[in-house]
Design an enzyme around this catalytic site. Structure first.
Site, PDB file in Angstrom:
ATOM      1  N   CYS A  40       0.860  -0.830  -0.529  1.00 29.98           N
ATOM      2  CA  CYS A  40       0.368  -0.262  -0.196  1.00 29.98           C
ATOM      3  C   CYS A  40       0.929   1.861   0.114  1.00 29.98           C
ATOM      4  CB  CYS A  40      -1.018  -0.056   1.471  1.00 29.98           C
ATOM      5  SG  CYS A  40      -1.648   1.583   1.699  1.00 29.98           S
ATOM      6  N   HIS A  41       0.327   2.339  -0.266  1.00 33.35           N
ATOM      7  CA  HIS A  41       1.226   3.572  -0.280  1.00 33.35           C
ATOM      8  C   HIS A  41       1.588   4.033   0.728  1.00 33.35           C
ATOM      9  CE1 HIS A  41       0.007   4.771  -5.017  1.00 33.35           C
ATOM     10  NE2 HIS A  41      -1.255   4.364  -4.026  1.00 33.35           N
ATOM     11  N   THR A  42       0.759   3.859   1.675  1.00 33.12           N
ATOM     12  CA  THR A  42       1.204   3.998   2.972  1.00 33.12           C
ATOM     13  C   THR A  42       2.621   3.662   3.921  1.00 33.12           C
ATOM     14  OG1 THR A  42      -1.360   4.465   4.129  1.00 33.12           O
ATOM     15  CG2 THR A  42       0.530   4.637   5.813  1.00 33.12           C
ATOM     16  N   HIS A  62       0.809  -3.375   6.578  1.00 34.79           N
ATOM     17  CA  HIS A  62      -0.137  -3.065   7.022  1.00 34.79           C
ATOM     18  C   HIS A  62      -1.216  -3.778   6.566  1.00 34.79           C
ATOM     19  CE1 HIS A  62      -0.071  -0.326   5.016  1.00 34.79           C
ATOM     20  NE2 HIS A  62      -1.519  -0.323   4.352  1.00 34.79           N
ATOM     21  N   GLU A  63      -1.440  -4.333   4.410  1.00 38.16           N
ATOM     22  CA  GLU A  63      -2.420  -5.341   4.760  1.00 38.16           C
ATOM     23  C   GLU A  63      -2.526  -6.437   4.245  1.00 38.16           C
ATOM     24  OE1 GLU A  63      -3.706  -3.841   0.728  1.00 38.16           O
ATOM     25  OE2 GLU A  63      -3.685  -1.610   1.263  1.00 38.16           O
ATOM     26  N   CYS A  92     -11.465  -2.191  20.250  1.00 35.65           N
ATOM     27  CA  CYS A  92     -11.276  -2.818  21.406  1.00 35.65           C
ATOM     28  C   CYS A  92     -12.947  -2.945  22.195  1.00 35.65           C
ATOM     29  CB  CYS A  92     -11.117  -1.814  22.739  1.00 35.65           C
ATOM     30  SG  CYS A  92     -11.540  -0.236  23.091  1.00 35.65           S
ATOM     31  N   CYS A  95     -13.812   1.152  24.942  1.00 38.17           N
ATOM     32  CA  CYS A  95     -13.582   2.698  25.155  1.00 38.17           C
ATOM     33  C   CYS A  95     -14.682   3.525  24.613  1.00 38.17           C
ATOM     34  CB  CYS A  95     -12.135   3.218  24.168  1.00 38.17           C
ATOM     35  SG  CYS A  95     -12.493   3.531  22.230  1.00 38.17           S
ATOM     36  N   CYS A  98     -15.528   2.939  20.953  1.00 40.92           N
ATOM     37  CA  CYS A  98     -15.950   1.712  20.196  1.00 40.92           C
ATOM     38  C   CYS A  98     -17.446   2.078  20.708  1.00 40.92           C
ATOM     39  CB  CYS A  98     -15.381   0.982  21.146  1.00 40.92           C
ATOM     40  SG  CYS A  98     -13.662   0.727  20.303  1.00 40.92           S
ATOM     41  N   CYS A 106     -10.689   3.764  17.322  1.00 41.83           N
ATOM     42  CA  CYS A 106     -11.254   2.907  18.846  1.00 41.83           C
ATOM     43  C   CYS A 106      -9.541   3.930  19.969  1.00 41.83           C
ATOM     44  CB  CYS A 106     -10.407   2.014  18.634  1.00 41.83           C
ATOM     45  SG  CYS A 106     -10.005   1.158  20.249  1.00 41.83           S
ATOM     46  N   ARG A 110      -4.020   3.969  21.132  1.00 38.36           N
ATOM     47  CA  ARG A 110      -3.348   4.519  19.972  1.00 38.36           C
ATOM     48  C   ARG A 110      -1.415   4.826  20.253  1.00 38.36           C
ATOM     49  NH1 ARG A 110      -7.153   6.739  16.389  1.00 38.36           N
ATOM     50  NH2 ARG A 110      -5.731   7.937  15.110  1.00 38.36           N
ATOM     51  N   CYS A 169      -6.855  -2.638   4.647  1.00 34.43           N
ATOM     52  CA  CYS A 169      -6.468  -0.994   4.306  1.00 34.43           C
ATOM     53  C   CYS A 169      -7.755  -0.447   3.626  1.00 34.43           C
ATOM     54  CB  CYS A 169      -5.816  -1.326   4.861  1.00 34.43           C
ATOM     55  SG  CYS A 169      -4.766   1.039   3.882  1.00 34.43           S
ATOM     56  N   ARG A 362      -3.061  -3.285  -7.236  1.00 32.84           N
ATOM     57  CA  ARG A 362      -1.998  -4.234  -6.133  1.00 32.84           C
ATOM     58  C   ARG A 362      -1.513  -5.237  -6.496  1.00 32.84           C
ATOM     59  NH1 ARG A 362      -3.033  -0.221  -3.347  1.00 32.84           N
ATOM     60  NH2 ARG A 362      -3.860  -0.445  -0.826  1.00 32.84           N
TER      61      ARG A 362
HETATM   62  N1  LIG Z   1      -8.602   7.610   5.011  1.00 33.25           N
HETATM   63  C1  LIG Z   1      -7.982   6.300   5.005  1.00 33.25           C
HETATM   64  O1  LIG Z   1      -8.284   6.146   6.172  1.00 33.25           O
HETATM   65  C2  LIG Z   1      -7.364   5.922   3.705  1.00 33.25           C
HETATM   66  C3  LIG Z   1      -6.868   4.929   3.754  1.00 33.25           C
HETATM   67  C4  LIG Z   1      -5.697   4.047   2.417  1.00 33.25           C
HETATM   68  C5  LIG Z   1      -5.561   5.569   1.846  1.00 33.25           C
HETATM   69  N2  LIG Z   1      -5.495   6.395   1.338  1.00 33.25           N
HETATM   70  C6  LIG Z   1      -5.634   7.230   0.938  1.00 33.25           C
HETATM   71  O2  LIG Z   1      -6.647   7.552  -0.278  1.00 33.25           O
HETATM   72  C7  LIG Z   1      -5.814   7.958  -1.815  1.00 33.25           C
HETATM   73  C8  LIG Z   1      -5.958   6.683  -1.696  1.00 33.25           C
HETATM   74  O3  LIG Z   1      -5.497   5.832  -2.345  1.00 33.25           O
HETATM   75  P1  LIG Z   1      -4.777   4.549  -3.635  1.00 33.25           P
HETATM   76  O4  LIG Z   1      -4.733   3.655  -3.347  1.00 33.25           O
HETATM   77  O5  LIG Z   1      -6.662   4.451  -4.003  1.00 33.25           O
HETATM   78  O6  LIG Z   1      -4.311   5.521  -4.556  1.00 33.25           O
HETATM   79  P2  LIG Z   1      -4.316   4.995  -6.145  1.00 33.25           P
HETATM   80  O7  LIG Z   1      -2.297   6.752  -5.977  1.00 33.25           O
HETATM   81  O8  LIG Z   1      -3.346   3.739  -5.867  1.00 33.25           O
HETATM   82  O9  LIG Z   1      -5.074   6.512  -6.651  1.00 33.25           O
HETATM   83  C9  LIG Z   1      -5.210   6.818  -6.509  1.00 33.25           C
HETATM   84  C10 LIG Z   1      -6.073   7.464  -8.085  1.00 33.25           C
HETATM   85  O10 LIG Z   1      -6.107   9.193  -7.875  1.00 33.25           O
HETATM   86  C11 LIG Z   1      -6.082   9.150  -9.675  1.00 33.25           C
HETATM   87  N3  LIG Z   1      -6.038  11.075  -9.494  1.00 33.25           N
HETATM   88  C12 LIG Z   1      -4.732  11.666  -9.855  1.00 33.25           C
HETATM   89  N4  LIG Z   1      -5.029  12.691  -9.817  1.00 33.25           N
HETATM   90  C13 LIG Z   1      -6.055  12.730 -10.053  1.00 33.25           C
HETATM   91  C14 LIG Z   1      -6.400  13.721 -10.428  1.00 33.25           C
HETATM   92  N5  LIG Z   1      -6.341  15.005 -10.515  1.00 33.25           N
HETATM   93  N6  LIG Z   1      -8.173  13.603 -10.357  1.00 33.25           N
HETATM   94  C15 LIG Z   1      -8.965  12.485 -10.282  1.00 33.25           C
HETATM   95  N7  LIG Z   1      -8.262  11.253  -9.964  1.00 33.25           N
HETATM   96  C16 LIG Z   1      -6.426  11.674 -10.035  1.00 33.25           C
HETATM   97  C17 LIG Z   1      -4.539   8.377  -9.881  1.00 33.25           C
HETATM   98  O11 LIG Z   1      -4.738   8.196 -11.102  1.00 33.25           O
HETATM   99  C18 LIG Z   1      -5.317   7.205  -9.131  1.00 33.25           C
HETATM  100  O12 LIG Z   1      -5.648   6.392 -10.351  1.00 33.25           O
HETATM  101  C19 LIG Z   1      -3.891   8.109  -1.169  1.00 33.25           C
HETATM  102  O13 LIG Z   1      -4.009   9.383  -0.447  1.00 33.25           O
HETATM  103  C20 LIG Z   1      -3.682   6.862   0.394  1.00 33.25           C
HETATM  104  O14 LIG Z   1      -3.091   7.518   1.004  1.00 33.25           O
HETATM  105  C21 LIG Z   1      -6.541   6.821   3.071  1.00 33.25           C
HETATM  106 ZN   LIG Z   2      -2.507   1.267   3.653  1.00 37.03          ZN
HETATM  107 ZN   LIG Z   3     -12.165   1.056  21.189  1.00 40.14          ZN
END
Ligand SMILES: NC(=O)c1ccc[n+]([C@@H]2O[C@H](COP(=O)([O-])OP(=O)(O)OC[C@H]3O[C@@H](n4cnc5c(N)ncnc54)[C@H](O)[C@@H]3O)[C@@H](O)[C@H]2O)c1
Ligand SMILES: [Zn+2]
Ligand SMILES: [Zn+2]
Length: 367
Positions: A40-42, A62-63, A92, A95, A98, A106, A110, A169, A362
């Site tokens: 994943c990106h993270t 983490h996935e 949990c 809390c 939760c 949760c 943390r 994730c 992925r």
């Molecule tokens: N909130 C959370 O809990 C959580 C969990 C996981 C990931 N995320 C975040 O969610 C986001 C997306 O994650 P992902 O795995 O799907 O990433 P990803 O890179 O696979 O997908 C992002 C998409 O956005 C598109 N994009 C880029 N610029 C754009 C624009 N101007 N207009 C339209 N589309 C555009 C890209 O082409 C790509 O397909 C990331 O910022 C990630 O960190 C958040």
């Molecule tokens: Zn992730």
């Molecule tokens: Zn909790």
């Protein structure tokens, strides 16, 4: 025990696969044998050094999805042989958060988790007697991991684990953004910005909620095609004109629900602007860069648009991840198309390269 794991030694350098020691689970902890783990990106964000709270050495990942091997004292909800999905966002069930139906954040562990320790403030990972810190409470780029019981969701043993891991994730984040956070209503019009793992999950979530129109926006035509497979009814090329196009497609009003899944703050702004006056709800799921802010004209809010954010799709992991996995098993969610590459732990850096090249959705490490 000795395990093989992908270790982040130094920011910006490739992960190195090496042997580490993993101690037995203590009270409230569980030893899991990993079967699959998404890249994943993270993980990449931390490996690159861009994350200000990152640390090294640590075992990323983490996935994860795997099988319970052993449980520590006082573990009551899991037993050896159970199939589990790892939760960086635990539940949990005790809390104040939760107990509320308004959040999934949760509070139980943390602080320690953020610093790389299990809840008792120590690590189970070590090398030559020196502790090695955990990552996101999961550290699943490894053959085995020890995690708190409250951070494991027990899922159906029918579910192939190489698909189940995506629910740890990105996929749950997208599905939950639509189903939990926005609570998309049947017959509504939705617009999803970004068609990566999160955005595609959000599109699927809108479909499951009975949305009538689902407009997906991305820069990549291939990803927009994938969005169609998840239920998108209209495809829009990303860029400066995307809002205008969505307004045209919706009789000048905008969408009832919009979702941002790119992490780009200018796209977040577009997602607000594409929400309908009166009641349009914009849900931000993307993670912006450090210090970046969201720029919104206040008039858009006064005229009835709302903005919210969503972490892990508002999903209460132990309760809801099993339900989402069951929806997959019932044929309601197409997960297979998300698994684009199956790689070995030794090739985890290749998983990062594929992600940077946007090759597939992925890569999944299989153990
Ligand atoms: N909130 C959370 O809990 C959580 C969990 C996981 C990931 N995320 C975040 O969610 C986001 C997306 O994650 P992902 O795995 O799907 O990433 P990803 O890179 O696979 O997908 C992002 C998409 O956005 C598109 N994009 C880029 N610029 C754009 C624009 N101007 N207009 C339209 N589309 C555009 C890209 O082409 C790509 O397909 C990331 O910022 C990630 O960190 C958040
Ligand atoms: Zn992730
Ligand atoms: Zn909790």
């Amino acid at each position: 025990m000795r395990i093989k794991a992908a270790v982040l030694e130094e920011f910006g350098a490739p992960l190195t696969v090496q042997e580490l020691d993993l101690a037995k689970p203590k009270a409230g902890e569980v030893l899991v044998r990993l079967v699959a783990c998404g890249v994943c990106h993270t993980d990449l964000y931390t490996a690159s050094g861009a994350d200000p709270s990152g640390y090294a050495p640590t075992v990323l990942g983490h996935e994860g999805a795997g099988v319970v091997e052993e449980v520590g004292e006082d573990v009551t909800s899991l037993a050896p042989g159970d199939h589990v999905v790892t939760l960086f966002s635990p539940q949990c069930r005790e809390c104040v958060h939760c107990l509320s139906d308004q959040t999934n954040l949760c509070l139980a562990i943390r602080g320690m988790q953020g610093q790389g320790y299990l809840p008792d403030g120590t690590t189970r990972l070590s090398r030559d007697g020196e502790p090695v810190r955990h990552f996101m409470g999961t550290s699943t780029f490894a053959e085995y991991t020890v995690m708190p019981e409250i951070a494991l969701a027990k899922v159906s043993s029918e579910a192939p684990l190489a698909g189940a891991c995506l629910f740890a994730c990105g996929l749950s984040t997208g599905l939950g953004a639509a189903m939990n956070t926005a609570k998309v209503s049947a017959g509504s019009t939705c617009a999803v910005f970004g068609a990566g793992m999160v955005g595609l999950g959000a599109a699927a979530g809108c479909r499951l909620q009975g949305a009538e129109r689902i407009i997906c926006v991305d820069l990549s035509p291939e990803r927009l095609e994938l969005a169609r497979g998840q239920g998108a009814t209209d495809l829009v090329e990303g860029g400066p004109d995307a809002v205008e196009e969505i307004l045209e497609l919706t009789g000048g009003f905008g969408a009832d629900y919009t979702f941002e899944a790119t992490g780009n703050v200018s796209v977040m702004r577009q997602a607000v602007e594409a929400a309908r006056m009166g009641w349009g709800l914009c849900t931000v799921a993307g993670v912006a860069g450090k210090g970046e802010t969201l720029d919104v004209v206040p008039r858009l809010l006064i005229t009835g648009r709302r903005i919210t954010g969503s972490s892990f799709g508002g999903v209460k992991g132990r309760d809801q991840v099993p339900q989402l996995v069951d929806l997959w098993l019932a044929g309601e969610i197409d997960v297979d198309t998300f698994v684009s590459h199956r790689i070995r732990l030794e090739d985890v850096n290749r998983g990062f390269e594929l992600m940077e090249a946007q090759d597939g959705i992925r890569s999944v490490v299989e153990f």
